[in-house]
Write an enzyme that holds these catalytic residues in place. Structure first.
Site, PDB file in Angstrom:
ATOM      1  N   HIS A   1      -8.710  -4.905   3.676  1.00  0.00           N
ATOM      2  CA  HIS A   1      -7.585  -5.604   3.267  1.00  0.00           C
ATOM      3  C   HIS A   1      -7.825  -5.908   1.578  1.00  0.00           C
ATOM      4  CE1 HIS A   1      -3.800  -7.116   2.077  1.00  0.00           C
ATOM      5  NE2 HIS A   1      -4.462  -8.376   1.236  1.00  0.00           N
TER       6      HIS A   1
ATOM      7  N   CYS B   1      -2.128  -1.608   0.326  1.00  0.00           N
ATOM      8  CA  CYS B   1      -3.046  -2.586  -0.557  1.00  0.00           C
ATOM      9  C   CYS B   1      -3.784  -1.731  -1.852  1.00  0.00           C
ATOM     10  CB  CYS B   1      -4.052  -4.144   0.332  1.00  0.00           C
ATOM     11  SG  CYS B   1      -4.665  -3.558   1.243  1.00  0.00           S
TER      12      CYS B   1
END
Length: 331
Positions: free
Chosen positions: A98, A212
């Site tokens: 992430h 993301c």
């Protein structure tokens, strides 16, 4: 000129027009298919519910801190394994990461984190719910930006990356913040998959992901446009999840597929395709579903992609699905 010749000429003209029309449609198809933006972010459906609340410490209305024009803001590249808080570095070993951006004000000595992720977790963004009383698959696939005070140093640095990559002025930050809020209102849905024709570097990209890392890339490019100089001492790699297929076929949207009797078989096929990916399965059902999904994607070489609120069919090709961790240089 005889009547027969006139009729033949008319038929040829119509056929020629149809051929030209078809060629024009083909030429107008743009690859990758452009991500469709909206005028204003809609409210999320009350049926969609996150296991973990979205942006729990961020501003409820998505507001971002404001800095004085002459402030010096440090910019940090942040990266950590997905769901590290629950699984530690397990997904990190598979390079499923992430990404986010950190900021630190020299004047106020306050730190901030900015990221973009799913409102209702990754599974809901990647696959729909199949409701018994609703014909079309039901999607909870919104994603959004989250801005909150503080940088969790241990979270980002222990199994990932926390690295200063540049400095900007307060004025540049404020311009970026306005862009982020505009971007967040118009780009509303999360897309997990990048779809391309093969793993070769020069292969055709059919669809781009919207996740993301894409938000981080867009933000870096915006900072670069505003005059920021960004640099990293390490290789800037990011997670990509690929599907590989031949040229996709456009199928239609909810109303054209699930609202017409003539599309009944296609509608049933799409629902059946997504059935193995349904949430809240027992371990036994999940094992059977994996086998069913393998058959559909690898044996039958078929995948139904939901993109821009529309469905496409992907004729799958080897290696079918792949997770990569590839370099995307800073702008």
């Amino acid at each position: 000129m005889s009547l027969a010749v006139n009729i033949l000429c008319s038929i040829l003209i119509v056929c020629f027009q149809d051929i030209v029309h078809s060629l024009n449609i083909y030429r107008k198809q743009e690859w990758p298919v452009p991500y469709r933006r909206v005028d204003q972010r809609p409210e999320a459906d009350s049926y969609c519910e996150a296991l973990y609340p979205f942006c729990p410490t961020g501003d409820r209305d998505g507001r971002i801190a404001y800095f004085r024009d002459w402030d010096v803001i440090s910019v940090f590249r942040l990266q950590a394994p997905v769901w590290e808080f629950k699984y530690g570095d397990v997904l990190g070993k598979m390079h499923i990461m992430h990404d986010a951006i950190g900021f630190s004000s020299a004047e106020t000595e306050r730190n901030y984190t900015m990221e973009w992720y799913e409102l209702f977790q990754l599974g809901n963004c990647t696959f729909p719910h199949l409701l018994p009383d609703v014909a079309a698959p039901f999607w909870c696939n919104q994603g959004a930006a989250c801005f909150f005070e503080g940088i969790d140093d241990i979270h980002w640095s222990q199994n990932g990356t926390l690295e200063k990559v540049g400095e900007i002025t307060g004025s540049q930050f404020n311009e970026m913040a306005q862009w982020v809020q505009d971007d967040n209102q118009t780009g509303i849905y999360y897309e997990t998959w990048t779809v391309r024709s093969s793993p070769d570097s020069n292969s055709t990209v059919w669809f781009e992901s919207y996740d993301c890392s894409q938000f981080v890339h867009r933000t870096y490019r915006k900072l670069n446009e505003l005059g920021a100089k960004l640099a990293s001492r390490s290789q800037t790699n990011y997670t990509k999840i690929y599907l590989y297929s031949g040229e996709p076929t456009y199928l239609g949207n909810d109303s054209t597929i699930f609202g017409q009797a003539s599309m009944k078989k296609l509608a049933a096929d799409i629902r059946q395709f997504y059935h193995p990916f349904r949430p809240h399965q027992s371990y036994v059902d999940f094992t059977l579903s994996l086998m069913e999904a393998y058959k559909k994607v690898v044996i039958d070489k078929s995948f139904y992609l939901y993109y821009n609120f529309e469905y496409w069919h992907l004729p799958m090709k080897y290696p079918y699905i792949q997770v990569t961790y590839e370099e995307v240089p800073l702008p």
